[in-house]
Design an enzyme around this catalytic site. Structure first.
Site, PDB file in Angstrom:
ATOM      1  N   LYS A 210      30.451  56.789  44.293  1.00  0.00           N
ATOM      2  CA  LYS A 210      31.570  57.714  44.133  1.00  0.00           C
ATOM      3  C   LYS A 210      32.649  57.422  45.186  1.00  0.00           C
ATOM      4  O   LYS A 210      33.813  57.317  44.881  1.00  0.00           O
ATOM      5  CB  LYS A 210      31.034  59.145  44.264  1.00  0.00           C
ATOM      6  CG  LYS A 210      32.050  60.227  44.096  1.00  0.00           C
ATOM      7  CD  LYS A 210      31.367  61.584  44.049  1.00  0.00           C
ATOM      8  CE  LYS A 210      32.372  62.710  44.167  1.00  0.00           C
ATOM      9  NZ  LYS A 210      31.754  64.022  44.176  1.00  0.00           N
ATOM     10  N   GLU A 216      24.767  51.829  52.732  1.00  0.00           N
ATOM     11  CA  GLU A 216      23.692  51.116  52.024  1.00  0.00           C
ATOM     12  C   GLU A 216      24.258  50.356  50.826  1.00  0.00           C
ATOM     13  O   GLU A 216      23.976  49.178  50.619  1.00  0.00           O
ATOM     14  CB  GLU A 216      22.633  52.107  51.509  1.00  0.00           C
ATOM     15  CG  GLU A 216      21.828  52.790  52.596  1.00  0.00           C
ATOM     16  CD  GLU A 216      22.409  54.115  53.018  1.00  0.00           C
ATOM     17  OE1 GLU A 216      23.652  54.274  52.982  1.00  0.00           O
ATOM     18  OE2 GLU A 216      21.628  55.005  53.410  1.00  0.00           O
ATOM     19  N   GLY A 272      27.482  63.975  43.122  1.00  0.00           N
ATOM     20  CA  GLY A 272      26.636  62.789  42.949  1.00  0.00           C
ATOM     21  C   GLY A 272      25.375  63.076  42.154  1.00  0.00           C
ATOM     22  O   GLY A 272      25.031  62.360  41.208  1.00  0.00           O
ATOM     23  N   ARG A 273      24.691  64.160  42.515  1.00  0.00           N
ATOM     24  CA  ARG A 273      23.413  64.469  41.834  1.00  0.00           C
ATOM     25  C   ARG A 273      23.617  65.055  40.437  1.00  0.00           C
ATOM     26  O   ARG A 273      22.648  65.341  39.745  1.00  0.00           O
ATOM     27  CB  ARG A 273      22.588  65.399  42.715  1.00  0.00           C
ATOM     28  CG  ARG A 273      23.289  66.682  43.108  1.00  0.00           C
ATOM     29  CD  ARG A 273      22.557  67.362  44.247  1.00  0.00           C
ATOM     30  NE  ARG A 273      23.270  68.501  44.798  1.00  0.00           N
ATOM     31  CZ  ARG A 273      24.233  68.431  45.714  1.00  0.00           C
ATOM     32  NH1 ARG A 273      24.632  67.253  46.156  1.00  0.00           N
ATOM     33  NH2 ARG A 273      24.804  69.522  46.189  1.00  0.00           N
ATOM     34  N   GLU A 358      18.774  68.943  47.276  1.00  0.00           N
ATOM     35  CA  GLU A 358      20.097  68.717  47.858  1.00  0.00           C
ATOM     36  C   GLU A 358      21.011  69.891  47.489  1.00  0.00           C
ATOM     37  O   GLU A 358      21.897  70.256  48.244  1.00  0.00           O
ATOM     38  CB  GLU A 358      20.674  67.394  47.343  1.00  0.00           C
ATOM     39  CG  GLU A 358      21.770  66.851  48.234  1.00  0.00           C
ATOM     40  CD  GLU A 358      22.238  65.473  47.829  1.00  0.00           C
ATOM     41  OE1 GLU A 358      21.723  64.903  46.861  1.00  0.00           O
ATOM     42  OE2 GLU A 358      23.134  64.956  48.498  1.00  0.00           O
ATOM     43  N   HIS A 389      -6.149  63.569  39.334  1.00  0.00           N
ATOM     44  CA  HIS A 389      -7.215  62.885  40.057  1.00  0.00           C
ATOM     45  C   HIS A 389      -6.890  62.747  41.536  1.00  0.00           C
ATOM     46  O   HIS A 389      -7.520  61.960  42.237  1.00  0.00           O
ATOM     47  CB  HIS A 389      -7.480  61.516  39.425  1.00  0.00           C
ATOM     48  CG  HIS A 389      -7.926  61.656  38.008  1.00  0.00           C
ATOM     49  ND1 HIS A 389      -9.265  61.633  37.648  1.00  0.00           N
ATOM     50  CD2 HIS A 389      -7.229  61.901  36.870  1.00  0.00           C
ATOM     51  CE1 HIS A 389      -9.348  61.830  36.340  1.00  0.00           C
ATOM     52  NE2 HIS A 389      -8.138  61.998  35.851  1.00  0.00           N
ATOM     53  N   LYS A 509      24.971  59.843  56.878  1.00  0.00           N
ATOM     54  CA  LYS A 509      25.892  58.725  56.650  1.00  0.00           C
ATOM     55  C   LYS A 509      26.630  58.330  57.931  1.00  0.00           C
ATOM     56  O   LYS A 509      27.004  57.185  58.099  1.00  0.00           O
ATOM     57  CB  LYS A 509      26.899  59.079  55.553  1.00  0.00           C
ATOM     58  CG  LYS A 509      26.264  59.181  54.179  1.00  0.00           C
ATOM     59  CD  LYS A 509      27.298  59.292  53.074  1.00  0.00           C
ATOM     60  CE  LYS A 509      26.618  59.449  51.731  1.00  0.00           C
ATOM     61  NZ  LYS A 509      27.508  59.386  50.586  1.00  0.00           N
TER      62      LYS A 509
HETATM   63  C1  G6Q Z   1      24.711  63.537  45.829  1.00  0.00           C
HETATM   64  C2  G6Q Z   1      24.902  63.131  47.210  1.00  0.00           C
HETATM   65  C3  G6Q Z   1      24.413  61.735  47.554  1.00  0.00           C
HETATM   66  C4  G6Q Z   1      25.308  60.624  47.028  1.00  0.00           C
HETATM   67  C5  G6Q Z   1      24.928  59.332  47.716  1.00  0.00           C
HETATM   68  C6  G6Q Z   1      25.768  58.163  47.260  1.00  0.00           C
HETATM   69  O1  G6Q Z   1      24.990  64.618  45.376  1.00  0.00           O
HETATM   70  O2  G6Q Z   1      26.196  63.339  47.606  1.00  0.00           O
HETATM   71  O3  G6Q Z   1      23.109  61.506  47.130  1.00  0.00           O
HETATM   72  O4  G6Q Z   1      25.198  60.516  45.647  1.00  0.00           O
HETATM   73  O5  G6Q Z   1      25.023  59.488  49.097  1.00  0.00           O
HETATM   74  O6  G6Q Z   1      27.121  58.402  47.489  1.00  0.00           O
HETATM   75  P1  G6Q Z   1      28.193  57.462  46.836  1.00  0.00           P
HETATM   76  O7  G6Q Z   1      28.088  57.559  45.361  1.00  0.00           O
HETATM   77  O8  G6Q Z   1      29.522  57.944  47.350  1.00  0.00           O
HETATM   78  O9  G6Q Z   1      27.888  56.062  47.293  1.00  0.00           O
END
Ligand code: G6Q
Length: 547
Positions: A210, A216, A272-273, A358, A389, A509
């Site tokens: 996003k 990462e 994001g989620r 989250e 199990h 982050k």
């Molecule tokens: C989701 C969070 C988080 C995010 C990641 C990746 O709701 O904000 O999990 O999706 O940190 O972020 P980017 O899409 O900006 O790389």
């Protein structure tokens, strides 16, 4: 005028539930079922082909009545309307929360700052469709003219968990001549293992981020670029044919070297989620094709409409959300186990962990006051029957109360002999055993020696929901995810928290960014952390042979 909502623990329904809880403790599920022959039919709800049996929760009609009253006193209806109308309910980021717009049919109007966002959503969907068709048909060629055989999504958190889960969940519908893989971890092993047997000339990377700044993802994207160029003789032009981006940040995408023609956008009102049904789902569309992707969206939308319009007492997400509040805040359950009896849903618990934790892992109310009640429970789980199990032991006989969500389907996608009947027999048997347990008298009657009786007693009274649908189709997956999204919303609305920010994730982050130079510098820098962190940094530098 805005209706004032009392602090949660001062709402009449909350107080009544606290008193009522004492009574419920004396009413085991055995008794509740024995006294009400229809309980198993009554405490159910059904919508859009999803059936919810919540009769094995430790509740009575009165509990339900009070929980529904609590929803009313918490302004749930108004909060729902605010979300659906595009109001900026993510108050700490001053953003609208409109994942529901991602699945709104063409022709609907949803305004953000006076602008209808639905046409933009469909423009991106059309662009994704065109791109997917070109890649899937082989019309889209790599730099050397070969067709794409491998698609790798690089992203993390919300830009990874949804795509991975959806790919696994819908694998049955996927194009098997294409290989789909996912890289998320900054641990180089993830990248190396995913790419080790792939040919760069046949590989397409989708960089999903996003913000397009996440350490990462950017590190993995850079390694992907290096890997591709190494395999293609360093020809920079090749990047255009092997990279696509999904982002809200065109500037950064372009700075990375990806042509924005191959960029698929989304908007700051998609968390994001909550983004697997936005362009973040590009890998999903490539895997299952545009028609199946649109069926997934239709499933989401059906559940959105149910949530928006159904009376609360028949509203699946509202009921699930309220029951979660009951278990969490009154019965003291600290976790929820999510147990899909469907192998294709093996990544669903991991996906739900982010969605739920989250969203509702918050310690202050919308106006910044510390809460004096528990908020989001810990979600975890594994597919059945495997979990039976291992950790089910603790659920059956441990000292903690662990409400379970069982998810099952009437049909297997891959029928094989007696497997499905055996699978389903296990779900029903587990929910039954958890609810009713086994008394000492019953254990004795089985001829168990006295000294073993206590060990073989099951107290029962362990609450569970059973969610049953016909079969796992793209549409049903959409319904299932939306069911949980709105259950999370309901819980957040009761707790009066911001379910749509994630300051804890943002913290992570920035923290590592401070330490990276201290690990990488040629000479030891003057460290200003606590003595433990300083010591660990020095040890690591010694391990890697730095000065
Ligand atoms: C989701 C969070 C988080 C995010 C990641 C990746 O709701 O904000 O999990 O999706 O940190 O972020 P980017 O899409 O900006 O790389």
């Amino acid at each position: 005028m805005k209706a004032t909502i009392k602090p949660l623990t001062q709402r009449p329904a909350w107080k009544a539930l606290a008193a009522h809880h004492k009574l419920i403790k004396k009413l085991p599920l055995r008794k509740l079922f024995a006294e009400d022959a229809k309980r198993g039919q009554r405490f159910t709800a059904e919508a859009a082909g999803m059936f919810l049996d919540f009769s094995k929760n430790c509740i009575t009609d009165q509990t339900l009545k009070l929980l529904l009253q609590l929803a009313g006193e918490s302004g749930l209806r108004g909060k729902m309307d605010a979300m659906f109308s595009g109001a900026k309910i993510n108050v700490t980021e001053n953003r609208a929360v409109l994942h529901v717009a991602l699945r709104a049919p063409k022709g609907e109007t949803i305004l953000v700052d006076g602008k209808n966002v639905v046409p933009e959503v469909h423009a991106v969907l059309d662009k994704m469709t065109e791109f997917s068709n070109r890649v899937r048909s082989g019309e889209w060629k790599g730099h050397t003219g070969k067709r794409i055989k491998n698609v790798i999504n690089i992203g993390i958190g919300g830009s990874d968990l949804g795509p991975v889960m959806a790919y696994e969940a819908l694998k049955h519908y996927s194009e098997r001549s294409l290989t789909f893989r996912f890289i998320s971890n900054v641990d180089g092993t993830d990248f190396v293992e995913v790419t080790r047997d792939l040919d760069p000339t046949e590989t397409l990377f989708i960089i999903s981020s996003k913000t397009f700044t996440t350490l990462e993802t950017m590190t993995n994207a850079q390694s992907a670029r290096d890997w591709l160029l190494a395999g293609l003789g360093g020809e920079v032009k090749a990047v255009a044919k092997h990279f696509a981006a999904v982002s809200t940040n065109a500037e950064k995408v372009s700075a990375f070297g990806i042509d924005t023609v191959n960029m698929f956008g989304f908007w700051d009102w998609v968390g994001g989620r909550y983004s697997m049904d936005s362009a973040i789902g590009l890998s999903t569309m490539l895997a299952v094709g545009p028609d199946n992707f649109r069926a997934l969206l239709a499933g989401f939308h059906e559940m959105d409409e149910h949530f928006r319009t159904a009376p609360f007492e028949k509203n699946l997400p509202v009921l699930m959300g309220l029951l979660s509040v009951w278990n969490n805040d009154f019965l003291g359950a600290q976790t929820v186990a999510v147990l899909p009896y469907e192998q294709y849903l093996k990544r669903f618990p991991a996906y739900l962990q982010q969605l739920t934790m989250e969203s509702n892992g918050k310690h202050v109310t919308l106006d910044g006051k510390k809460v004096n009640y528990q908020t989001g429970p810990v979600y975890w789980g594994e597919p059945g029957t495997n979990g039976q199990h291992s950790f089910y032991q603790l659920i059956h006989q441990g000292t903690r109360l662990i409400p379970c969500d069982f998810i099952a389907f009437g049909h297997a996608l891959t029928p094989l002999g007696r497997h499905h009947d055996i699978l389903l027999a296990n779900v029903f048997a587990q929910a039954e055993a958890l609810a009713f347990g086994k008394t000492a008298a019953e254990v004795k009657a089985e001829g168990t020696p006295d000294r073993l009786v206590p060990h073989r007693v099951f107290e029962g009274n362990r609450p569970s929901n059973v969610i049953l649908a016909d079969r796992l189709t793209p549409k049903v997956l959409g319904q299932l995810v939306a069911l949980y999204e709105h259950s999370v919303f309901t819980q957040g609305a009761i707790w009066n928290i911001d379910s749509f920010d994630q300051w804890g994730v943002e913290l992570g982050k920035v923290l590592a960014q401070r330490i990276v130079p201290e690990l990488e510098s040629e000479t030891a820098s003057k460290l200003k952390h606590d003595s433990s962190t300083n010591n660990l940094i020095r040890r690591y530098r010694t391990l890697k042979g730095a000065k």
